[in-house]
Structure formats: structure tokens, C-alpha cells
Design an enzyme around this catalytic site. Sequence first.
Site, short mmCIF file in Angstrom:
data_model
loop_
_atom_site.label_atom_id
_atom_site.label_comp_id
_atom_site.label_asym_id
_atom_site.label_seq_id
_atom_site.Cartn_x
_atom_site.Cartn_y
_atom_site.Cartn_z
CB SER A 189 -0.96 -0.02 1.20
OG SER A 189 -1.91 1.01 1.10
CG ASP A 228 -2.76 -0.30 -2.53
OD1 ASP A 228 -2.64 0.86 -2.07
OD2 ASP A 228 -3.39 -1.20 -1.94
CG ASP A 257 -6.00 0.75 -0.77
OD1 ASP A 257 -5.18 1.69 -0.79
OD2 ASP A 257 -5.95 -0.17 0.08
#
Length: 572
Positions: free
Chosen positions: A175, A324, A326
Amino acid sequence: MTYAARHGRGADSPADAEARARQHAQELVDAAQAWVDDDPDHETRVELGDLLAKAKGGDQDAIDDLADRFAGMLEFGTAGLRGAIGAGPNRMNRSVVIRAAAGLTAYLQVSKPEPFVVVGFDARRNSDVFARDTASVVVGAGGRAAILPSPLPTPVLAYAIRYLGADAGVMVTASHNPPEDNGYKVYLGDGSQIVPPSDAEIATQIARVATVSDVPRPDDGWETLGDDVLEAYLDDAVTVVAADTPRDVTVVHTALHGVGAATVAKAFVRAGYAAPIPVESQAQPDPAFPTVHFPNPEEPGAMDAALELAEQTGPDVVIANDPDADRCAVAVPGPGGWRMLRGDEVGALLGAHILARGVGNGDVFANSIVSSRLLAAMAKAAGVPHEETLTGFKWISRVKGLRYGYEEALGYCVDPPHVRDKDGVSAALVVAEMTASLKAEGRSLTDLLDDLAVAHGVHATDALSVRVADVSLIGQVMARLRENPPQEIAGTPVARTDDLAEGSEALPPTDGLRYYLADDSRIIVRPSGTEPKLKVYLEVIEPVSTDLKTARTVAAERLAGINAAMADLTRV
């Protein structure tokens, strides 16, 4: 009591201490040699072999390094695995990943002998290697595995699990962690991240893997997916915006060297918006993250390039994704230049937009306990149920009837029917829709924030982090706060203290402390679940009784006082 004291002996002699140090060093050397002999990766075998040779020669730095690498197996928890890439059990490497994949597969096989696992990966170092190892282990154990065709955002993997009918999913990503890290995030077949007791049961299976050489790993047998999963994800993602809303909006976008740029651009065009203006220096995936020290939009300096481009091009809004994709960050123009919105501000804006579009019977709004109470106030005023959960989307996504959920760390779930996780791509689309709709009315995101403050009070939030090199210091601070709970903070009495470790009817136990002050301020102290730091979350609520500017000034002063007081209380 020491061993010597129990047996009537004095303190250890220098000779005894030296003998124990030699024994400890030899045990480390033996453990490292066994690991090297079992390691399937040439690179980490060489890395650990070189360190081992130095340790055998008496190099204390090498011995200390070995001690850290062999302090234990990288812990598998509700965040899966995350750590620095390197050789040894306390690092991210192929040996650790193979064990994790074997443990996950064994866990799945308790209920399904031939489980189907879909695997995604980002562009960090070794992400593709770890993904292939995972697929190989699943196939070697008699299961079925499929790998996404290229480095893609985490929400695409979360979507793929239910789209393909998989029993579990794995996303290889760290992440927004530093460049030297990688990680391993596990989802179950409902598309949500694992929660207890699944994490402990998987960890138990991992512990049963004696050696990597015992784990069957064929060279093929898994499926490499085509672009159909991504296309299906995009088709569903664009449904978060209405067909009849304005499309006149200019967006600057940065992917922070991650995997979000191409997917975000495709989503915008498919939804009828112009493709965002990219920050070219950060648009291509690069595991070195050359322009940012810490690839997290919340960190100082990470947004400098995007805000500089915004000054040059004059867009309506700046949107950033973490590596990533998100998470979603937003910056807006103002009298003093561009300003980054806090995660709680974006969370409230998205919530207000979704409420304004209308919700159905049974729809529920939710946010984590460390997020602002503003969303709860908005939901109450609209007659919509609201729930608080523990931190993390593994909890938020499991709220029954979830229509919208968020957490202050830039995570937003605006499309739970398709992605039961935070999704920075679909959230970016809703930000664009909001901005375009307000622009058509001659208004802005900051105008909407003003409206919410007038209606529900100024909800001012802040956070401070106490980073540590030794994670045991975090436990010491938590123990100190429990043994000597503060009676007042920043001159205001503590009205209520909740030890979150005790759990409640509403929340499972978690390590944390929550304080409510007499003036309705709230403070939460908890160890980070992904980094070696203690996090402190602060919120004050100031009613707008005279004018908004005055209320914001008072709220800021109150917040600053609490911040300073908590910095002292949590000092290590």
C-alpha cells in the site's frame, strides 16, 4: 527474579555473560544456516549467506542484524503480512510468502478440498514473484489459482474475488508503506479482508509449515487472466456516478508512482469525464518511488508535485491515489493557495453527496471509531442508520446493509455492492461528480463543507503519531496510560474513559483507549496496525452560534491545546 538470585548466586561474572553471548550468537548462526539451506531464492540466499559469514567472523553488527531478522516469523494478522524486503523470517521474501500461501491454502481446504484463489499484485519489488509463488503453492496443494494479468489496483483484486466466484484472494502490496517494504493482503470469498478468528487460524496453519522445500510448487498450472476482469470492474465502477450529472470538471491526478494512473484515466473517460491531467513524473509505476520519501498522500512533501502542477494549470480539484490506489486524497483551491483536505473532510463530503442523491430502506452509513463523528450527525439528521466499527475496512465492509463507509486515513467505500473494501478509483469518480455538480451551481467543495459545519457544528480533527524504533515502547506507553489515567486534558476534565481492550456489545476488543472530555472533545490512543508507531486521534466539536469563522478559530485553538497535551502524555 534472576536465575542467579533464585539459586543463591550473585550476579553473572563477565565470563558467564561472554559465554551466554557466544551461545546466543551460535544459535543465530545455526538458525540462519538452516534458513539459507531451505531458501528457494538465490538473491536472499546470497544476502543472508554474506551476513552469516560476517557473523561467524565475530562482526557484532552482523550478529545484531541476524538477531533482528530472526526475532520471529513476520507476524500474520488481520492486515496479512507487511514488512521490509530481505532475507530471514522477519522480512518479506519468497520463503515467508510460500509459507503464508501454504497456510492459507491449508486453512481453505478445511472446508473446501480444491479451493479457488485469485491473486493480484502491484508494481513493488518482487510483487509479481510473490504472486506467482502464491499461485504455485495453491496449485501444488490441489487447488485452482488465477493471477491478474498485470500490476493493478487493490480494488480490482477485491472486485475480482466475487466476480470470479473465488474462495479467497491475495493482493501482494504494501500500500502506502516506504519503498523498501512489501506486503500480503488476504481476502475471503465474500470479498472482504480477513478478521478474527480467520487470521489466527491461518497463522496456525502457517506455523505448521516446517520447511519450504516440503511445499509442492509446480512451474505452471495456474491461469493468467485476461483484461476481462479489469473491463468488468470499470463497467461497474462508473455506475457510482449518475448519467445525468454535469461532466465539466478539470482534475489533476497523481498516482505517486503506483499502479492507479491508467485505471483512473480509463474510469474517467468511460464515465464521460475528461481524462485527468497527470503528474507525469509520478504517473508510471516505479518501486523506487524516486520523487517521494514516503508514498502516502498524507505525508509532508508527497503532494508537492501535484500541487505545483495545479498552480500551473488551474484545475477544479486535485486527486491523488496511494501506490495501490485503494486510497483517495483531495486538494482544493482557496484564498491562500491549494489546501489538502483531511480524510474526515472528504469522508463527510462523500457522505453528504450520497445522502443528497437518496438512499434506500435498510441502507447504513458507517465509519471507524477514529474517524469524525460528523457522518453520524449527518446520518441522524437524515434518518439513516449509522454504525461505528473498529479501525480498518475489514470491519467497515462487514456492516450489514452498508451503503457508504469511510475511515479517516483516506479510505472510502462508495460502491459496496461491487467492492467490499476501500476503493480510490470509484471514490475519485464521486469526487469528480461532486465537484462538477457544485461547479454548475457556482459553488465548490469548500462551500459544501461550510454548509455542513453550520448545520452540524465544526467538527475539527487532527492526529499525531509517535514513531518508535523499538515497538515494545508502544506497550509501555499504553500500560502507563492505563495505570495512571489522566483526569484532565488541556485543562478540561475527562468525563469518561473507555478501555477498548475490554470490548463491548458494539465493538470487539482492540488495544486502545478512548477519552471523552467534559466539552465533548474525543481522544483515541491506539497502536498502528501496520507501522511501528502509536497513533492519537483528536476531535473537537464547536457549535456555530455566531459566525462560522469564529467557531473555526475557537475549534482550532481547542484542538491545538489537546494536541500539545497528548504529545506530552504519550511521550516515550
